[in-house]
Design a protein around this motif. Sequence first.
Motif, PDB file in Angstrom:
ATOM      1  N   GLU A   1       1.048  -1.255  -0.312  1.00  0.00           N
ATOM      2  CA  GLU A   1      -0.058   0.097  -0.584  1.00  0.00           C
ATOM      3  C   GLU A   1       0.843   1.510   0.369  1.00  0.00           C
ATOM      4  OE1 GLU A   1      -3.347   0.505  -0.096  1.00  0.00           O
ATOM      5  OE2 GLU A   1      -3.731  -1.177  -0.836  1.00  0.00           O
ATOM      6  N   GLN A   2       1.721   1.339   0.965  1.00  0.00           N
ATOM      7  CA  GLN A   2       3.197   2.476   0.622  1.00  0.00           C
ATOM      8  C   GLN A   2       4.379   2.443  -0.246  1.00  0.00           C
ATOM      9  OE1 GLN A   2       2.805   3.681   5.117  1.00  0.00           O
ATOM     10  NE2 GLN A   2       1.967   2.877   5.300  1.00  0.00           N
ATOM     11  N   ILE A   3       3.974   1.483  -1.396  1.00  0.00           N
ATOM     12  CA  ILE A   3       5.130   1.504  -2.096  1.00  0.00           C
ATOM     13  C   ILE A   3       5.658   2.707  -2.984  1.00  0.00           C
ATOM     14  CG2 ILE A   3       3.783   1.010  -4.372  1.00  0.00           C
ATOM     15  CD1 ILE A   3       6.269  -1.012  -4.767  1.00  0.00           C
ATOM     16  N   ASP A   4       4.607   3.961  -3.001  1.00  0.00           N
ATOM     17  CA  ASP A   4       5.276   5.079  -3.209  1.00  0.00           C
ATOM     18  C   ASP A   4       6.008   5.791  -2.492  1.00  0.00           C
ATOM     19  OD1 ASP A   4       4.363   4.858  -5.518  1.00  0.00           O
ATOM     20  OD2 ASP A   4       2.364   6.163  -5.103  1.00  0.00           O
ATOM     21  N   THR A   5       5.690   5.977  -0.844  1.00  0.00           N
ATOM     22  CA  THR A   5       6.715   6.353  -0.059  1.00  0.00           C
ATOM     23  C   THR A   5       8.254   5.677   0.439  1.00  0.00           C
ATOM     24  OG1 THR A   5       4.539   7.190   1.164  1.00  0.00           O
ATOM     25  CG2 THR A   5       6.720   6.886   2.523  1.00  0.00           C
ATOM     26  N   LEU A   6       8.218   4.024  -0.132  1.00  0.00           N
ATOM     27  CA  LEU A   6       9.066   3.360  -0.083  1.00  0.00           C
ATOM     28  C   LEU A   6       9.795   3.502  -0.595  1.00  0.00           C
ATOM     29  CD1 LEU A   6       7.421   0.406   1.490  1.00  0.00           C
ATOM     30  CD2 LEU A   6       9.198   1.653   3.057  1.00  0.00           C
ATOM     31  N   LEU A   7       9.463   3.415  -2.598  1.00  0.00           N
ATOM     32  CA  LEU A   7       9.786   3.869  -3.254  1.00  0.00           C
ATOM     33  C   LEU A   7      11.067   5.369  -3.464  1.00  0.00           C
ATOM     34  CD1 LEU A   7       7.939   3.161  -6.631  1.00  0.00           C
ATOM     35  CD2 LEU A   7      10.498   2.191  -5.981  1.00  0.00           C
ATOM     36  N   ALA A   8      10.242   6.533  -2.486  1.00  0.00           N
ATOM     37  CA  ALA A   8      11.220   7.634  -2.813  1.00  0.00           C
ATOM     38  C   ALA A   8      12.304   7.839  -1.642  1.00  0.00           C
ATOM     39  CB  ALA A   8       9.764   8.897  -2.101  1.00  0.00           C
ATOM     40  N   ALA A   9      12.290   7.153  -0.592  1.00  0.00           N
ATOM     41  CA  ALA A   9      12.645   6.819   0.316  1.00  0.00           C
ATOM     42  C   ALA A   9      14.215   6.144   0.279  1.00  0.00           C
ATOM     43  CB  ALA A   9      12.426   6.594   1.353  1.00  0.00           C
ATOM     44  N   GLU A  10      13.642   4.892  -1.049  1.00  0.00           N
ATOM     45  CA  GLU A  10      15.120   3.802  -1.523  1.00  0.00           C
ATOM     46  C   GLU A  10      15.603   4.837  -2.229  1.00  0.00           C
ATOM     47  OE1 GLU A  10      16.393  -0.662  -1.446  1.00  0.00           O
ATOM     48  OE2 GLU A  10      14.385   0.804  -0.878  1.00  0.00           O
ATOM     49  N   ILE A  11      15.517   5.291  -3.394  1.00  0.00           N
ATOM     50  CA  ILE A  11      15.548   5.668  -4.810  1.00  0.00           C
ATOM     51  C   ILE A  11      15.895   6.538  -4.229  1.00  0.00           C
ATOM     52  CG2 ILE A  11      14.180   4.663  -5.801  1.00  0.00           C
ATOM     53  CD1 ILE A  11      13.296   7.213  -7.158  1.00  0.00           C
ATOM     54  N   MET A  12      15.694   8.318  -3.589  1.00  0.00           N
ATOM     55  CA  MET A  12      17.284   8.898  -2.916  1.00  0.00           C
ATOM     56  C   MET A  12      18.552   8.962  -2.622  1.00  0.00           C
ATOM     57  SD  MET A  12      14.618  11.380   0.282  1.00  0.00           S
ATOM     58  CE  MET A  12      13.203  11.048  -0.438  1.00  0.00           C
ATOM     59  N   ALA A  13      18.142   7.894  -1.721  1.00  0.00           N
ATOM     60  CA  ALA A  13      19.919   7.846  -0.968  1.00  0.00           C
ATOM     61  C   ALA A  13      20.404   6.682  -1.611  1.00  0.00           C
ATOM     62  CB  ALA A  13      18.926   6.556   0.265  1.00  0.00           C
ATOM     63  N   ASN A  14      19.835   5.992  -2.827  1.00  0.00           N
ATOM     64  CA  ASN A  14      20.724   4.658  -3.228  1.00  0.00           C
ATOM     65  C   ASN A  14      21.074   4.937  -4.218  1.00  0.00           C
ATOM     66  OD1 ASN A  14      18.843   3.277  -4.500  1.00  0.00           O
ATOM     67  ND2 ASN A  14      19.333   1.346  -3.498  1.00  0.00           N
ATOM     68  N   GLY A  15      20.122   5.350  -5.007  1.00  0.00           N
ATOM     69  CA  GLY A  15      20.322   5.570  -6.383  1.00  0.00           C
ATOM     70  C   GLY A  15      20.177   5.279  -7.467  1.00  0.00           C
ATOM     71  N   ALA A  16      19.050   4.789  -7.075  1.00  0.00           N
ATOM     72  CA  ALA A  16      18.680   3.484  -8.422  1.00  0.00           C
ATOM     73  C   ALA A  16      17.319   3.614  -9.053  1.00  0.00           C
ATOM     74  CB  ALA A  16      17.678   1.986  -7.439  1.00  0.00           C
ATOM     75  N   THR A  17      17.075   3.003 -10.175  1.00  0.00           N
ATOM     76  CA  THR A  17      15.989   4.030 -10.770  1.00  0.00           C
ATOM     77  C   THR A  17      14.124   3.454 -10.779  1.00  0.00           C
ATOM     78  OG1 THR A  17      16.017   2.121 -12.537  1.00  0.00           O
ATOM     79  CG2 THR A  17      17.739   3.534 -13.152  1.00  0.00           C
ATOM     80  N   VAL A  18      14.237   3.788 -10.110  1.00  0.00           N
ATOM     81  CA  VAL A  18      12.455   3.622 -10.064  1.00  0.00           C
ATOM     82  C   VAL A  18      11.423   3.008 -10.693  1.00  0.00           C
ATOM     83  CG1 VAL A  18      11.450   5.546 -12.276  1.00  0.00           C
ATOM     84  CG2 VAL A  18      10.512   5.266 -10.012  1.00  0.00           C
ATOM     85  N   ARG A  19      12.506   2.417 -12.104  1.00  0.00           N
ATOM     86  CA  ARG A  19      11.571   1.464 -12.687  1.00  0.00           C
ATOM     87  C   ARG A  19      12.617  -0.120 -12.163  1.00  0.00           C
ATOM     88  NH1 ARG A  19      12.788   2.205 -17.769  1.00  0.00           N
ATOM     89  NH2 ARG A  19      14.515   0.204 -18.207  1.00  0.00           N
TER      90      ARG A  19
ATOM     91  N   PRO B   1      18.988  -2.041   0.303  1.00  0.00           N
ATOM     92  CA  PRO B   1      18.636  -1.189   1.551  1.00  0.00           C
ATOM     93  C   PRO B   1      17.096  -1.874   2.545  1.00  0.00           C
ATOM     94  CG  PRO B   1      18.929   0.253   0.528  1.00  0.00           C
ATOM     95  CD  PRO B   1      18.799  -0.592  -0.177  1.00  0.00           C
ATOM     96  N   LEU B   2      16.430  -2.494   1.863  1.00  0.00           N
ATOM     97  CA  LEU B   2      15.246  -2.531   2.136  1.00  0.00           C
ATOM     98  C   LEU B   2      14.727  -4.035   2.183  1.00  0.00           C
ATOM     99  CD1 LEU B   2      12.187  -2.032   3.336  1.00  0.00           C
ATOM    100  CD2 LEU B   2      11.310  -1.583   1.284  1.00  0.00           C
ATOM    101  N   VAL B   3      15.012  -4.385   1.135  1.00  0.00           N
ATOM    102  CA  VAL B   3      14.050  -6.535   0.597  1.00  0.00           C
ATOM    103  C   VAL B   3      15.317  -6.997   1.421  1.00  0.00           C
ATOM    104  CG1 VAL B   3      15.532  -6.756  -1.359  1.00  0.00           C
ATOM    105  CG2 VAL B   3      13.571  -7.953  -0.671  1.00  0.00           C
TER     106      VAL B   3
ATOM    107  N   GLY C   1      10.014  -3.273  -5.131  1.00  0.00           N
ATOM    108  CA  GLY C   1       8.807  -4.489  -5.380  1.00  0.00           C
ATOM    109  C   GLY C   1       8.342  -5.671  -5.281  1.00  0.00           C
ATOM    110  N   LEU C   2       9.598  -6.454  -4.221  1.00  0.00           N
ATOM    111  CA  LEU C   2      10.138  -7.281  -3.927  1.00  0.00           C
ATOM    112  C   LEU C   2       9.892  -7.261  -2.568  1.00  0.00           C
ATOM    113  CD1 LEU C   2      13.884  -8.941  -5.122  1.00  0.00           C
ATOM    114  CD2 LEU C   2      11.354  -9.851  -5.844  1.00  0.00           C
ATOM    115  N   ALA C   3       9.620  -6.700  -1.564  1.00  0.00           N
ATOM    116  CA  ALA C   3       9.676  -6.832  -0.576  1.00  0.00           C
ATOM    117  C   ALA C   3       8.056  -7.277   0.128  1.00  0.00           C
ATOM    118  CB  ALA C   3       9.352  -4.879   0.502  1.00  0.00           C
ATOM    119  N   SER C   4       7.243  -6.867  -0.318  1.00  0.00           N
ATOM    120  CA  SER C   4       5.962  -6.764   0.404  1.00  0.00           C
ATOM    121  C   SER C   4       5.468  -8.814   0.148  1.00  0.00           C
ATOM    122  CB  SER C   4       4.583  -6.772  -0.618  1.00  0.00           C
ATOM    123  OG  SER C   4       3.304  -7.057   0.008  1.00  0.00           O
TER     124      SER C   4
END
Length: 503
Positions: free
Chosen positions: A81-99, A159-161, A107-110
């Motif tokens: 449900e909160q994937i958008d929040t998690l995506l923003a927190a992840e990519i702004m720090a580790n530089g992964a592309t949003v895709r 960092p998440l998965v 995307g694997l976390a849930s």
Amino acid sequence: MSDIPTYGLHIDGQRVETGQWMEIRNPQNNVVVARVAKGGSEHIDQAVAAAKRSFESGVWSRLEPVDRSRTMAQIAAQLAEQIDTLLAAEIMANGATVRQAAGFHVGLASGHMNYFAELAARYEFERAVPPALYPTLGQSIIRREPIGVCGAITPWNFPLVLTLWKIGPAIAAGNSMVIKPDEKTPLSLLEFVRIAEECGLPPGVINVVPGVGEEAGVRLVEHSDVGKIAFTGSTAVGREIMSSAAATVKRVSLELGGKSPSILLDDADLDLAADGILFGCFLYSGQMCESGTRVLVPRSLHDEFVARLVDRAKTIKLGAIDDWETDLGPVISGAQQARIMELIRSGVDEGAKLVLGGGVPEGPEFEQGFWVEPTIFTEVTNDMRIAREEIFGPVLSVLVYDDEEEMLRIANDTIYGLAATIWSSDNERALDLSKKLQAGTVWINDHHQVNPSAPFGGFKQSGLGRELGVDCLDEYTEPKHVYLDLSGKRESRPYDLLLSHVD
């Protein structure tokens, strides 16, 4: 500071300030995007004490497994449900592309958390073994009980998965945790623990202390109240953790480095293999421990296949990480960029031929941040640094072989043994070859496919223990043997081996 979000440590359900801050920088432009409280050894002590209180209280550890499973399933649902929040927190720090982050990093976390939730409900926490008939009649029961306080030291690339691979089985078994995330990328994990407690995870079960390894990480490994350390990172640091953990004889699992071979057989689909090998090496700019950074090619196919690799690699689009059209983003830091460039120079100096990339991409959008072009070397031999060292960047080395014996020698000639890939149209041939490769995972005609039902880890210096898989809770439990006498009589017991029977 008011315009930049700030995060504290998370101990016993509370935000904790320390008076010291670490800057979180976006790797694509080196801009500060957040500040996080810096934890030290004293904060690790506080977090371990909170975790120990939580564990001993039984608020989580003594719940029925099905109840732990239910809470974990709620957490999994909220991660989606909160994937958008998690995506923003992840990519702004580790530089992964949003895709990439939507497909892998977040995307694997849930799904993976939901897998651990299911395991919590069906794991065999207690089982009986066949009764003993001699020297007396007795029944043995084997129980798997939580260790207590488990520590985790987690990496910046996922960092998440990759932290969930530790959190999931640990809390499924009833443990409490203290986590020291990499200081560059703690944001998505701090968001995770917020979500988890909102879903009913009791305070103190998961505690997060961002900090540097030399202070917070070392203290976590050395702490006598921590019964298990799980680490993902470099082999060099893994060796240090293993040595330090020996002082308190704590359990250790290590997921370390790799130098994975991608093996092209002479019957492979070359178009599929070219795309798959580039995917295997360049995904997330090569910053994955199991990346296929060495491709072994039959001499007869070398020129044709290298041409395909170069042509396809030229289509990879570098750009803004929040653009869904971007294929490849930056590397994590200036230090990492400098190390990659130094290794690229070493390849040229040692006689390898640079056929693509090798520098920083041109354009105003790449003048800031930490960028490296997709890079391909040919004429590589297995004694070169680019073939032996884990580069952790978008660098592919092409090596030639003449027969299977030479190919296997090259593939297995490494201190690592995390993964390997085989490209062939003959499944039987590929399966037979998989038996001869010294690797914890062998993919056939694919790469980076992680199945939570299958164990992940490495041979040799790629690690110790396994994550994921149907038995992953074993790493976070201690087996206890309980013996129940069923004879009921003094004379049926072997006490006369020591004491004479008295009427």
